[in-house]
Write a protein that holds these residues in place. Sequence first.
Motif: not given
Length: 282
Positions: A257-264
Amino acid sequence: MGWFKRDKEGITTSTEDKKETPEGLWHKCPKCKVIVSVEEHQQHLWVCGNCGYHDKIDAAEYFSFLFDNGKWTELDANMTSVDPLEFSDTKKYVDRLEQGKKKSGLKDAVTTGYGEMDGIPVTIAAMNFRFIGGSMGSVVGEKIARAIDHALKNNQAFIMISKSGGARMMEAAFSLMQMAKTSAKLTLLDKAGLPYISLLTDPTTGGVTASFAMLGDINIAEPGALIGFAGPRVVKETIGKDLPEGFQTSEFLLEHGFLDFVTERKKLKHKMSQFLRMSQKS
């Protein structure tokens, strides 16, 4: 001893005749060791086409594909660090600064500028790890603060790309003060209703994580990035327990829950501009 003698000449070229591979033409992935041309690596936005490893890149590289047609205008280009404390350890701070400038071709650990991203006016600050490990000193804090002022003045969104080993110890309290200064500026941005996107890349640690890097309206990270305050070794020694697998990676932080999303990296521009359009409509 005849085993170690060659019976035939010409099997291999003599050492004197061997030609070394020119530097700067090939890139070897640090993770999977696959070798590709530098040109191909650049076309893939400095991401390994075999294993997806995201290489460390600095502001100039990010700006080349985030700003439309790679066109942008730099802010505070000539601002440089000084030595307010006359810090001297094994190497004088002024010498470290000069070495950092020569090695990186940069004046300090952050570059700020403005332009358009998918037609949306934005101001972006991006940290340069090649300059003393992307450490945060007074110039870094001041340039980020001024970039936020520019966004406020021109009613633009602000994007921060973090890549840092943390606060610059050679500036002591002057460095730590930048945590409060940048956070206060972001409060003004929030009050003005302007969006702030924080992109965390490998590595984002120390006082940078403890301030502006984690204060975004959305916090994004690249795959496999190391993100945390103290390093895994220090955390393990402090709590005296083994850490979970993948601890402090962007994927681990997303799951907790520390990030909203991981993106390439190749999808960053689209994802960020999509969020900005949604913000404008709300």
